[in-house]
Design a protein around this motif. Sequence first.
Motif, mmCIF file in Angstrom:
data_model
loop_
_atom_site.group_PDB
_atom_site.id
_atom_site.type_symbol
_atom_site.label_atom_id
_atom_site.label_comp_id
_atom_site.label_asym_id
_atom_site.label_seq_id
_atom_site.Cartn_x
_atom_site.Cartn_y
_atom_site.Cartn_z
ATOM 1 N N SER A 12 0.830 -1.204 0.000
ATOM 2 C CA SER A 12 0.000 0.000 0.000
ATOM 3 C C SER A 12 0.864 1.254 0.000
ATOM 4 O O SER A 12 2.053 1.215 0.312
ATOM 5 N N ILE A 13 0.256 2.379 -0.381
ATOM 6 C CA ILE A 13 0.914 3.679 -0.336
ATOM 7 C C ILE A 13 -0.042 4.681 0.294
ATOM 8 O O ILE A 13 -1.260 4.472 0.304
ATOM 9 N N ILE A 14 0.502 5.750 0.817
ATOM 10 C CA ILE A 14 -0.303 6.814 1.406
ATOM 11 C C ILE A 14 -0.284 8.010 0.470
ATOM 12 O O ILE A 14 0.776 8.497 0.082
ATOM 13 N N VAL A 15 -1.470 8.474 0.093
ATOM 14 C CA VAL A 15 -1.613 9.682 -0.732
ATOM 15 C C VAL A 15 -2.452 10.659 0.070
ATOM 16 O O VAL A 15 -3.653 10.462 0.253
ATOM 17 N N GLY A 16 -1.804 11.693 0.578
ATOM 18 C CA GLY A 16 -2.507 12.600 1.484
ATOM 19 C C GLY A 16 -2.892 11.846 2.741
ATOM 20 O O GLY A 16 -2.041 11.292 3.433
ATOM 21 N N SER A 17 -4.165 11.801 3.030
ATOM 22 C CA SER A 17 -4.655 11.062 4.195
ATOM 23 C C SER A 17 -5.277 9.728 3.802
ATOM 24 O O SER A 17 -5.887 9.049 4.624
ATOM 25 N N ARG A 18 -5.102 9.328 2.549
ATOM 26 C CA ARG A 18 -5.756 8.128 2.037
ATOM 27 C C ARG A 18 -4.752 6.996 1.826
ATOM 28 O O ARG A 18 -3.618 7.226 1.405
ATOM 29 N N THR A 19 -5.205 5.782 2.067
ATOM 30 C CA THR A 19 -4.393 4.597 1.830
ATOM 31 C C THR A 19 -4.850 3.928 0.547
ATOM 32 O O THR A 19 -6.035 3.639 0.363
ATOM 33 N N LEU A 20 -3.917 3.709 -0.356
ATOM 34 C CA LEU A 20 -4.204 3.050 -1.622
ATOM 35 C C LEU A 20 -3.497 1.701 -1.641
ATOM 36 O O LEU A 20 -2.392 1.559 -1.100
ATOM 37 N N TYR A 21 -4.132 0.727 -2.297
ATOM 38 C CA TYR A 21 -3.612 -0.635 -2.308
ATOM 39 C C TYR A 21 -3.330 -1.089 -3.733
ATOM 40 O O TYR A 21 -4.092 -0.803 -4.657
ATOM 41 N N ARG A 22 -2.233 -1.811 -3.876
ATOM 42 C CA ARG A 22 -1.929 -2.371 -5.192
ATOM 43 C C ARG A 22 -2.946 -3.456 -5.526
ATOM 44 O O ARG A 22 -3.416 -4.173 -4.638
ATOM 45 N N VAL A 23 -3.286 -3.572 -6.817
ATOM 46 C CA VAL A 23 -4.207 -4.614 -7.246
ATOM 47 C C VAL A 23 -3.441 -5.762 -7.885
ATOM 48 O O VAL A 23 -2.336 -5.579 -8.417
ATOM 49 N N GLN A 24 -4.038 -6.944 -7.809
ATOM 50 C CA GLN A 24 -3.469 -8.127 -8.456
ATOM 51 C C GLN A 24 -4.581 -8.866 -9.189
ATOM 52 O O GLN A 24 -5.656 -9.118 -8.627
ATOM 53 N N ALA A 25 -4.333 -9.220 -10.450
ATOM 54 C CA ALA A 25 -5.351 -9.873 -11.266
ATOM 55 C C ALA A 25 -5.667 -11.271 -10.743
ATOM 56 O O ALA A 25 -4.766 -12.053 -10.434
ATOM 57 N N LEU A 26 -6.963 -11.588 -10.648
ATOM 58 C CA LEU A 26 -7.411 -12.914 -10.220
ATOM 59 C C LEU A 26 -7.742 -13.797 -11.417
ATOM 60 O O LEU A 26 -8.049 -14.980 -11.255
ATOM 61 N N ARG A 27 -7.699 -13.235 -12.605
ATOM 62 C CA ARG A 27 -7.970 -13.969 -13.834
ATOM 63 C C ARG A 27 -7.345 -13.210 -14.993
ATOM 64 O O ARG A 27 -6.880 -12.077 -14.833
#
Length: 233
Positions: A12-27
């Motif tokens: 994850s990364i922090i942008v301002g006060s928000r937490t963003l998460y990396r995505v991974q393809a399930l298909r």
Amino acid sequence: MNRKYRLLPSDSIIVGSRTLYRVQALRDVSEGVVHGTLGGYIECEANLSHAGRAWVADSATIYQNAVVSGNALVQGHAVVRGSSSVADDARVYGYAQVATNARISERAAVFDNAIVSGKACIAGDAIVYGRSSVHDGHVFGRAHVRGNAVVLGSARIKDFNDISTFDGIGPRASVVTAYRTGDGSVEVVCTGFRGSLAQFRLRVQADHGARRKDKAGWALLGLANLIEFQFSG
């Protein structure tokens, strides 16, 4: 719902006060995105549709109430935020930013360091690139907005001939952008000015007077004549 990806709490990364998460393809999503492929970052699953081939790649980020759907692709270091949307077969990449309520759709592309914001709509085969910015205007068809162009709310640009940008004008090396508006008239935008071509001429005359040795004033009036000629067809 056939989920297309998952969020990775460990990445994850922090942008301002928000937490963003990396995505991974399930298909398998597309030719370049197969099961297990790591993508970019989103704040929540509402940011990236599980339907279609829509994807976020590399270090690109999507957050707040922004939505990427259809077969759209956001990649590189691009940012999609606010309540904006990227849909259909549109692409946003490089260091481009799409913000507030902007809409990118159909086959449009926004890239390099371009910024699209406000209620701007970019559609058709239009492209916005360079260090240009579009705020509230409509750009569609085969239009190109490039360089350091500044396009504002009244713009309705559908072709190459509907916009011109001139760099390094006057003693301040200003960027002057002229474009077609919704009522068919021409609007001129430069540092500290936004108005019609007639108003642009009056502003130049007010700032530079009728002094014959004022080369900047004569150059700007010559530019006004050039703009009038270019948009007269």
